[in-house]
Design an enzyme around this catalytic site. Structure first.
Site, PDB file in Angstrom:
ATOM      1  CB  SER A  82      34.395   3.383  18.936  1.00 18.56           C
ATOM      2  OG  SER A  82      33.271   2.797  19.522  1.00 18.56           O
ATOM      3  NE  ARG A 100      35.337   4.174  28.230  1.00 13.61           N
ATOM      4  CZ  ARG A 100      35.506   4.798  27.084  1.00 13.61           C
ATOM      5  NH1 ARG A 100      35.882   4.127  26.035  1.00 13.61           N
ATOM      6  NH2 ARG A 100      35.309   6.091  26.966  1.00 13.61           N
ATOM      7  CE  LYS A 125      31.198  12.851  19.168  1.00 10.72           C
ATOM      8  NZ  LYS A 125      30.920  11.744  20.096  1.00 10.72           N
ATOM      9  CG  HIS A 140      29.552   0.219  22.699  1.00 16.02           C
ATOM     10  ND1 HIS A 140      30.339   0.330  21.570  1.00 16.02           N
ATOM     11  CD2 HIS A 140      29.622   1.423  23.316  1.00 16.02           C
ATOM     12  CE1 HIS A 140      30.846   1.546  21.502  1.00 16.02           C
ATOM     13  NE2 HIS A 140      30.448   2.231  22.548  1.00 16.02           N
TER      14      HIS A 140
END
Ligand code: PNS
Length: 162
Positions: free
Chosen positions: A127, A89, A40, A16
């Site tokens: 993450s 990515r 979440k 990030h």
């Protein structure tokens, strides 16, 4: 140009930070939009995620961290930003990112999404992976800044005590 870099940032990683660093050179002003989404069930509260981002971006003078909930396009409009930045990515990110960008464009025609391909050295990083490695006691110092590493460690210690 005012841009928004939105995400969950649970927690912020070097991947990030790479996108923040590079997009802050492209945009005049960069807002990091931190999603408040309890569905979440994040490891870190919204306040903790915002605080960590503020700490790791304190030297970027055109970067501001702002929490948001609801639709990203509404947040972008409120912030008077018309560019959304996302990091890409691998090919596995592409489908979801394309869907999000196209939905956002349908909802608000003036909001454009730009993608930065992540640096190769961070192309595997997420993450979720960081949290998993930490949960099993692995070394995450090459994935996140020291301040974030310490906070993850504290969380994991708390969990072990419960
Ligand atoms: O870091 P993440 O979890 O990949 O970020 C996802 C995020 C926050 C960019 C996305 O979930 C989002 O924009 N949520 C807000 C709700 C919304 O606008 N949804 C419609 C677009 S698909």
């Amino acid at each position: 140009m005012k841009a928004i870099y939105p995400g969950s940032f649970d927690p912020v990683t070097f991947g990030h930070i790479d996108v923040i660093c590079r997009s802050s050179r492209i945009a005049d002003e960069l807002i990091i939009g931190v999603l408040n989404n309890n569905a979440k069930s994040p490891l870190f509260s919204l306040e903790e995620r915002v605080k960590m981002l503020e700490e790791v971006t304190k030297d970027y003078h055109n970067v501001k961290v702002v929490p948001f909930e609801g639709l990203l396009v509404d947040f972008a409009k409120n912030m008077k930003a018309d560019i959304v930045v996302r990091g890409l990515r691998a090919i596995t990110d592409f489908e979801y990112e394309l869907q999000m960008a196209q939905t956002n464009h349908k909802l608000e025609e003036e909001v454009e999404t730009i993608f930065l391909t992540t640096r190769l050295e961070y192309s595997y990083l997420s993450s979720t992976i960081v949290k998993e490695v930490a949960a099993f006691g692995g070394d995450i110092s090459q994935f996140v800044p020291e301040t974030v590493r310490q906070r993850i460690q504290e969380k994991m210690d708390e969990r072990r005590r419960v």
